[in-house]
Structure formats: structure tokens, C-alpha cells
Design an enzyme around this catalytic site. Structure first.
Site, PDB file in Angstrom:
ATOM      1  N   CYS A  42       0.831  -1.213   0.000  1.00 41.33           N
ATOM      2  CA  CYS A  42       0.000   0.000   0.000  1.00 41.33           C
ATOM      3  C   CYS A  42       0.863   1.258   0.000  1.00 41.33           C
ATOM      4  CB  CYS A  42      -0.956  -0.024   1.178  1.00 41.33           C
ATOM      5  SG  CYS A  42      -2.206  -1.329   1.015  1.00 41.33           S
ATOM      6  N   SER A  54      -2.905   0.363  12.409  1.00 37.73           N
ATOM      7  CA  SER A  54      -2.352   0.249  11.064  1.00 37.73           C
ATOM      8  C   SER A  54      -1.410   1.418  10.833  1.00 37.73           C
ATOM      9  CB  SER A  54      -3.492   0.295  10.039  1.00 37.73           C
ATOM     10  OG  SER A  54      -2.999   0.586   8.759  1.00 37.73           O
TER      11      SER A  54
END
EC number: 4.2.1.9
Length: 553
Positions: free
Chosen positions: A192, A468
């Protein structure tokens, strides 16, 4: 050669017979055997192409006079596992990966190792396993994903989608707009695209000296990424039998401190703290969590990358000079004499690296702050410390508010979505630590809901779980001791006033020592009933976050 144990002498005829079945010929037994630890998995965007990537590496190893043996390890996609009980398995997967690397390399006595990770727990898991084996090792990750683009050309990433869910719930966007973001945020292969956990760890591989220049920033599936893979493959062949390049000679206390300086300078994921504590223990140079604030206090924060600055992504960092440019800017804080896998010292490697875009990487004199992008807070609420990504704070670095307590992530998501959380609240999510979860879930769903609902600057969140790398806001995790061990976070009640002061590294609840002692007497916790045999084993062996959540038998 280490591999002579399985291939040399008449007594190893049975072993050679098995190896011949895989295609080996007489001449191959004279060559170094290279382990190629891959993490190919079709469900993970950062990994579904690694079978082809590994082939490039293996072909180059063969061309350079060595024999590659590919083996695979598991991987969990944290984004897909997010927000449900699948996340219980994410951090435990790090230990499975470490154990798998150790098992495969030691069972088959391979001479050297090249690791192909990319996402989240796979990178630290492979590093931990490699440190146990201690052979010459190089890391070559799959590479970051390009940023997505919205209808108006704005940069998007996975975090954009998570925050869009919160925006949709409060009718800031409609269903079509949500769908448009969903379809555009993750445009293709790679880890990502922001400075989330995967890319944070891949860049720290450069800082520690176990990966080549560009490992953390060259985009996946590009010509330059393939060139980097071939270069790494050639280099592992050159050093395969050279004890100087055993990974424990590269990752030492100096390398760990270098990694943390770079981490602070670029505002990496808070998960890096957890992983670097664990890695340092495997390397035999255990980092004390209290040392991290000393590094933070002297390290200027010079790069803000998504999620801290949503329009900047890894491709922008690469174009601005990459991790070498960041390291060169803070070189006075680094151990420049430390060895890297190229044979150069770190100082030689970064010499002459220039910042090409000062909007992406700032000069020290124009730093975002004089202290690092990560901080460890201490106080009566976290006697053994807790972690905040200071780089991701949206509002004030000082906050006081009333606790609103949830005993699980699911409860918190329901409460936030139901409108229970108001401006000025401190959301407390507990019993989500390494033991309490078990597995120390990431809290991207609740934090994204808070930001998406427009509360990012007005609400704090604390948890004994973790976040995260995509999380932003006043979010404090890794609270130790955790609730399941009787930590203060488990003794909090709705309405308790919590004071957070990031610049003074403090977090406290306004309770007297007598009040705290009384609550400790009343505390009862029988533990969650865990159905999974693996998670029960993990719960029994895991230590708390201040120790890196490592397993201790």
C-alpha cells in the site's frame, strides 16, 4: 560450505539422490546453495506477483554460479483482515514466518539467504528468522504500489477508502462517491502506497543495511524494480560464502539505532516500534523502549508521507531522492561506519545523496518538528510505555478528555458508528493487547471512522492494541501493561479524565494513588475464551508490547 553437511562425502549419497530428483547435476554440488524465501500469495496485492519476481531472482542466481532453492512462507493481508476476527491472526503470523525461515534454512543447511517480503508482518518475520539462522542475507522486497487517483486527480490510497466509509456514514459522500474511491484507491500491484507499516519496514531494511538502495521506494513491477532484483541476486552470490556478511554482522545495535533515527525522521508506522524491539532482541542487542525517546528528542521530523500528508506517497519520496536523501540529511545522527550488504559503510553508501524536492523531504532547518515523528509516552496509564505516531496528529499535541470505554474493537466500532463518541472524548479500546486479544488487533477501522466523521482533531483514542500504519489522529497504542495483565487501562471507567501531553511524553489518568489501589483490588479478569488452538498457544507465550510482543517459552 555450510551446505556440505547435506551434500559432501559418500555418507551423503542418499541426500544427493533426493537433490538429484529436483534436477541437480554433478557440478551443482560444488556450488553454494541459496535459500530464496518468497511470500507469494494470490490474495495480497503486495504479493500476488512475487512468483514472477522470484523467477527473475532465481534465474540471476543460476547465471552467477549458485543454486537457488525457493521456499514460501505465509502472509496475512492486514487490510483484508481488518475490522473482524481475522485480525487476531496478523501479529501471530510474524512468529510463524520467523519460525518457518529458521526451520527451512536450518533443516536444509543452505549457505545464504535472499528474502522476498513486501507487506506488514512478513518483513519483520523474515528478518527475525534470518537473524536466528545467521548466514549472509539480502532483502529484496516486491516494492510499493502506485498511489491511486480520484475523479479530480487527487491522490488516493487504502486509507482513503477506510476514511470514506466514515464519511459515508455521516452522509458527507454518497454511495456512488464511496464506490468511486473504492475502485480507484488501489490501482495495482505493490505494498500500500503510503508510509504505512509495509513501506516503513521496507525502508528500514535500507537503513539497517540489509537491502539495496531503493528497496523501500522503487515501485513494484517496474523495470527499475526488476533491475534491483537482479542486482540483489548477483550480490547474494558474491557474499554467499563470506562470513563478514552474516546478517548479525550487519544488524547490530548501531544498525538498530540507525533504523530508529530514520524512522523518526520520516514518521514511520507505530508498528515499527513493536517490530524493531523484537528484531533487536533476535539480533542480541535488545533495545530498551525508553531509549526511543532519546532518539526522538534529537531527531528532526523531515518527511511527512501519507497518511500524515495524504497527497504524498512512496513514488514521491523516491523522486525526491529516496531514503538515502533522508539519511544524508540526518547523517550527523547516524552510525556512518556500520557495514551494509554492498560492502560499503552506510556513510559511503549515502554520500552525495541529495534532496530533489524539498516539499517532500525537508531540510533539517525547515523540519516539521525538532523531534521525531514517533514518541513513547509514560505515566500512570502506561507505566511500561505506549506509542503514538506524532507525525499523524491532526489537532493539538496536548489533549484532556473524558474516557469512554469499550472492551473490544467490535464494541468500539458499534459505538462510534452509533454516534456515542463526541468531541472531547478519549476513546478507550482495551482487552486487545497481545494476550488480551489475543493477537493485538490493528484499530484502523475505528480510527478511520473517527476521522471520516470529522472528529479527528477533537477525539483521542488509546488502546492496548495497535494501529495500522495508515492510522492518523491522536491515536495511542501498545499501552503496557495491557488490560489482560491488570494494567491501568483495564481499570478505567467512563468519565475518568485522561491527560495526554505528547511533547512531554506523558499520559495520565486523574486518579489518586489510593483510588488506583482500590480499583486494582476490585479488578477481576478471567481471560477471553479462545477457540483457536494456535491463538491459545500464542496467548500463553506472548509478552507485552513493551517487549516487542515476542514469544517466550
Amino acid at each position: 560450505m555450510r551446505s556440505d553437511v547435506i551434500k559432501k562425502g559418500y555418507i551423503r549419497a542418499p541426500h544427493r539422490s533426493l537433490l538429484r530428483a529436483t534436477g541437480l547435476k554433478d557440478d551443482d554440488f560444488k556450488k553454494p546453495f541459496i535459500g530464496v524465501c518468497n511470500s507469494f500469495a494470490e490474495i495480497i496485492p503486495g504479493h500476488f506477483f512475487l512468483n514472477k519476481f522470484a523467477k527473475i531472482i532465481k534465474d540471476e542466481i543460476r547465471k552467477n554460479g549458485c543454486v537457488p532453492f525457493e521456499f514460501n512462507c505465509i502472509g496475512v493481508d492486514d487490510g483484508i483482515a481488518m475490522g473482524h476476527d481475522g485480525m487476531l491472526y496478523s501479529l501471530p503470523s510474524r512468529e510463524i514466518i520467523a519460525n518457518s525461515v529458521e526451520t527451512m534454512m536450518n533443516a536444509h543447511k543452505l549457505d545464504a539467504l535472499i528474502c522476498i517480503p513486501n507487506c506488514d508482518k512478513i518483513v519483520p518475520g523474515m528478518i527475525m528468522g534470518a537473524l536466528r539462522v545467521n548466514v549472509p542475507t539480502i532483502f529484496i522486497s516486491g516494492g510499493p504500489m502506485a498511489a491511486g487517483r480520484g475523479k479530480n486527480g487527487e491522490a488516493l490510497d487504502l486509507n482513503s477508502t477506510f476514511e470514506a466509509v466514515g464519511a459515508y456514514e455521516v452522509k458527507k459522500i454518497n454511495k456512488k462517491e464511496l464506490h468511486d474511491i473504492e475502485c480507484a484507491a488501489c490501482p495495482g500491484a505493490g505494498s500500500c502506497s503510503g508510509m504505512f507499516t509495509a513501506n516503513s519496514m521496507n525502508t528500514l531494511c535500507e537503513a539497517m543495511g540489509i537491502a539495496l538502495k531503493g528497496n523501500g521506494t522503487i515501485l513494484a513491477m517496474t523495470k527499475n524494480r526488476k533491475k534491483l532484483a537482479k542486482k540483489a541476486a548477483r550480490r547474494i552470490c558474491e557474499i554467499a560464502l563470506d562470513d563478514k556478511f552474516k546478517i548479525r554482522n550487519i544488524i547490530n545495535k548501531k544498525a538498530v539505532e540507525n533504523a530508529m533515527v530514520v524512522d523518526m525522521a520520516m514518521g514511520g508506522s507505530s508498528n515499527t516500534i513493536l517490530h524493531m524491539l523484537a528484531i533487536s532482541r533476535e539480533a542480541g542487542c535488545a533495545l530498551d523502549i525508553k531509549e526511543l525517546n532519546e532518539i526522538s528528542k534529537k531527531t528532526p521530523h523531515i518527511a511527512k508521507i501519507a497518511p500524515s500528508k495524504p497527497e504524498i506517497h512512496m513514488q514521491d519520496v523516491h523522486n525526491a531522492g529516496g531514503i538515502n536523501a533522508i539519511m544524508n540529511e540526518v547523517k550527523d545522527l547516524l552510525h556512518l561506519d556500520n557495514l551494509t550488504v554492498t560492502g560499503e559503510t552506510l556513510g559511503e553508501r549515502i554520500k552525495g545523496a541529495k534532496i530533489k524536492d524539498e516539499d517532500v523531504i525537508h531540510k533539517v532547518e525547515n523540519a516539521y518538528s525538532k523531534v521525531g515523528g514517533l514518541a513513547i509516552l509514560f505515566g500512570n496509564l502506561a507505566e511500561q510505555g505506549c506509542v503514538i505516531k506524532a507525525a499523524g496528529i491532526i489537532g493539538s499535541r496536548k489533549f484532556s478528555g473524558k474516557a469512554i470505554c469499550f472492551n473490544s474493537q467490535d464494541e468500539a466500532i458499534e459505538g462510534i458508528s452509533g454516534g456515542k463518541v463526541k468531541k472531547g472524548d478519549v476513546v478507550v479500546i482495551r482487552y486487545e493487547g497481545p494476550k488480551g486479544g489475543p493477537g493485538m488487533q490493528e484499530m484502523l477501522s475505528p480510527t478511520s471512522l473517527i476521522v471520516g466523521r470529522g472528529l479527528g482533531a477533537d477525539v483521542a483514542l488509546i488502546t492496548d492494541g495497535r494501529f495500522s500504519g495508515a492510522t492518523r489522529g491522536l491515536c495511542i497504542g501498545h499501552v503496557s501493561p495491557e488490560a489482560a495483565e491488570g494494567g491501568m487501562i483495564g481499570l478505567l471507567k467512563d468519565g475518568d479524565i485522561i491527560d495526554i501531553d505528547v511533547d512531554n511524553f506523558s499520559i495520565n489518568v486523574r486518579l489518586s494513588e489510593d483510588e488506583i489501589a482500590e480499583r486494582k483490588k476490585e479488578f477481576k479478569y478471567g481471560g477471553k475464551k479462545v477457540q483457536s488452538r494456535w491463538l491459545r498457544q500464542y496467548q500463553k507465550l506472548v509478552t507485552n508490547a513493551s517487549n516487542g510482543a515476542i514469544l517466550e517459552a
